[in-house]
Scaffold this active site. Structure first.
Site, PDB file in Angstrom:
ATOM      1  N   PHE A 144       0.813  -1.222   0.000  1.00 47.61           N
ATOM      2  CA  PHE A 144       0.000   0.000   0.000  1.00 47.61           C
ATOM      3  C   PHE A 144       0.842   1.266   0.000  1.00 47.61           C
ATOM      4  O   PHE A 144       0.371   2.337  -0.383  1.00 47.61           O
ATOM      5  CB  PHE A 144      -0.960   0.007   1.202  1.00 47.61           C
ATOM      6  CG  PHE A 144      -0.342   0.446   2.502  1.00 47.61           C
ATOM      7  CD1 PHE A 144      -0.344   1.787   2.859  1.00 47.61           C
ATOM      8  CD2 PHE A 144       0.242  -0.463   3.367  1.00 47.61           C
ATOM      9  CE1 PHE A 144       0.230   2.211   4.047  1.00 47.61           C
ATOM     10  CE2 PHE A 144       0.811  -0.054   4.555  1.00 47.61           C
ATOM     11  CZ  PHE A 144       0.819   1.284   4.894  1.00 47.61           C
ATOM     12  N   LYS A 145       2.111   1.168   0.415  1.00 45.60           N
ATOM     13  CA  LYS A 145       2.953   2.363   0.472  1.00 45.60           C
ATOM     14  C   LYS A 145       3.194   2.977  -0.901  1.00 45.60           C
ATOM     15  O   LYS A 145       3.594   4.130  -1.000  1.00 45.60           O
ATOM     16  CB  LYS A 145       4.277   2.039   1.167  1.00 45.60           C
ATOM     17  CG  LYS A 145       4.092   1.761   2.652  1.00 45.60           C
ATOM     18  CD  LYS A 145       5.409   1.556   3.378  1.00 45.60           C
ATOM     19  CE  LYS A 145       5.208   1.386   4.870  1.00 45.60           C
ATOM     20  NZ  LYS A 145       4.696   0.039   5.233  1.00 45.60           N
ATOM     21  N   ASP A 146       2.922   2.219  -1.976  1.00 43.94           N
ATOM     22  CA  ASP A 146       3.017   2.773  -3.329  1.00 43.94           C
ATOM     23  C   ASP A 146       2.147   4.021  -3.483  1.00 43.94           C
ATOM     24  O   ASP A 146       2.539   4.967  -4.161  1.00 43.94           O
ATOM     25  CB  ASP A 146       2.553   1.728  -4.367  1.00 43.94           C
ATOM     26  CG  ASP A 146       3.617   0.669  -4.633  1.00 43.94           C
ATOM     27  OD1 ASP A 146       4.819   0.972  -4.499  1.00 43.94           O
ATOM     28  OD2 ASP A 146       3.236  -0.468  -4.983  1.00 43.94           O
TER      29      ASP A 146
END
Ligand code: PLP
Length: 442
Positions: free
Chosen positions: A106-108
């Site tokens: 999710f850090k994308d």
């Protein structure tokens, strides 16, 4: 929108200034001056909206006037290029798959959004150098998020012996404006070198430094977007008469994701409860149970991206509830688990539901299994990373081989390229000075 510091001892800054600065000098966290309410018409239209449109509507109040409407639309279209689907796992338990981006976590989302904001705020010939210390996942998301972004150079420091092969490949095979430096030391040593660089006045004369730490508002705010998208997808699939609120279980480490969800709720998203789901690093679930907030050294677990003993976004959670911990406890429930139930859940859900959880998402799933019978809502857990990122653990649990998604496969075929330095500040500044002297391409 302006942002104040949660410690109230630093000046209020604009979005642009807060993004470049990263952290207020009083060591608080930047927090929006107001939390806008989205109109009923937004929620009526939400089930039919695509991700870039949701992102634009949700983020515009925060980025105005520093980013124009046209620029924000362009940024949202460039950032939200991959799907974030909601999948039913069983009954009223759903998985929000946040792992379809370039590094499968999710850090994308936050890293890509921040990189475009920074690009909008820099001018050709005056590049910004982003320094990041990483223990693995942040480096890959930041490196891939900033790849090819003009006027921004990225330097990633990582512990030479401290990251997995696939993690290392995700930030050492890119080239262009991404430079990786292996440090003969630990993650803490890397972080220390970065901090020293930020307080180095001589260095500040030669280069403009910025941090892509997860507490930067440009990484934090876009995480609200997928909570709206999750609700929109769920609502679209429901018959008219059901109740409209859902419960989110959020596998948490630094609590940026959970704080973003609570802020989405404050903007009007119908959420009944949030479950703060952790591994054995359970400072927040303990606080919710006892009222005592006691950070502790982190302990290693199978869900290692959540091995955090002192969650750095916790002040934002309190601020979202006006420092009223009774209000916080009415909305946020706690859950924590050991490694053994995580493994059992991964194996069981794979066999019975034909759905492969990763160790972090599995904690969210377990939290919903415990709470849903009493809460009587639909539960959505955040699947924060692709199971293949933890291939060795997952293969041992399910007893079969795992195919790597195309994004990860692509990294395996490229050669690693990284500098290497001893754990010493002089060697680090030599690398930075050399970059400052070789005038970067504009
Ligand atoms: C970073 C991370 C988390 C924790 O998110 P926070 O916002 O720090 O709470 C959970 N799962 C994965 C896979 C992560 O990489």
């Amino acid at each position: 929108m302006n942002f104040y510091s949660t410690n109230h001892q630093a000046p209020e800054l604009s979005f642009k200034e807060a993004v470049i600065k990263g952290l207020p000098q009083d060591k608080g966290l930047f927090f929006p001056k107001e939390i806008p309410s989205l109109p009923a018409s937004f929620f009526e239209a939400l089930p039919g909206m695509d991700l870039p449109e949701i992102a634009f509507q949700v983020l515009q109040p925060f980025t105005t006037p520093d980013i124009s409407e046209a620029d924000l639309r362009a940024i949202c279209a460039e950032v939200f290029t991959f799907p974030i689907p909601l999948k039913q796992v069983k009954g009223n338990i759903y998985s929000l798959e946040l792992f379809h981006g370039p590094t499968c976590a999710f850090k994308d989302v936050g890293a890509r959004f921040m990189s475009r904001c920074l690009q909008a705020f820099t001018t050709p010939g005056k590049p910004v150098t982003v320094l990041v210390a990483t223990s693995g996942d942040t480096g890959s998301a930041v490196a891939n998020g900033f790849l090819g972004v003009e006027n921004v150079e990225v330097v990633i420091l990582y512990p030479k012996e401290g990251v997995s092969d696939i993690q290392e490949r995700q930030f050492t095979t890119l080239g262009q404006n991404i430079r990786a430096v292996a440090v003969e030391g630990t993650f803490d040593d890397c972080q220390h070198l970065v901090k020293q660089a930020f307080s180095d006045e001589a260095l500040a004369k030669d280069m403009q430094l910025s941090s892509a730490n997860s507490i930067n508002v440009a990484r934090w705010l876009p995480q609200m977007v997928y909570y709206f998208h999750a609700w929109g997808q769920w609502r679209k699939a429901q018959p008219q008469e059901v109740s409209d609120a859902v419960t989110f279980a959020v596998p948490s480490g630094n609590f940026g994701n959970l704080a973003a969800g609570v802020q989405a709720q404050r903007m009007g998203l119908p959420v009944r409860y949030f479950i703060a789901a952790t591994n054995r690093n359970k400072v927040v679930p303990d606080y919710l149970e006892t009222g005592n907030y006691t950070p502790a050294p982190s302990v290693p677990t199978i869900a290692n991206a959540m091995d955090v003993g002192s969650p750095n976004n916790f002040p934002r959670m309190l601020e979202l509830f006006g420092q009223d911990d009774k209000a916080l406890k009415e909305t946020v429930k706690g859950y924590w688990t050991d490694d053994a139930p995580i493994k059992t859940a991964i194996r069981g859900v794979n066999e019975k539901e034909d759905y492969l959880l990763d160790p972090h998402g599995a904690i969210g799933y377990l939290a919903l299994e415990q709470y849903l019978p009493a809460l009587q809502t639909t539960g959505i857990f955040l699947e924060t990373a692709h199971p293949a990122k933890f291939r060795e653990s997952i293969e041992a649990i399910v007893g079969s081989e795992l195919a790597l998604p195309a994004q990860l496969q692509a990294f395996l075929n490229k050669p690693k390229k990284a500098g290497s330095i001893p754990n010493d500040y002089g060697s680090f500044t030599a690398v930075l000075q050399e970059m400052a002297n070789t005038s970067p391409a504009s």
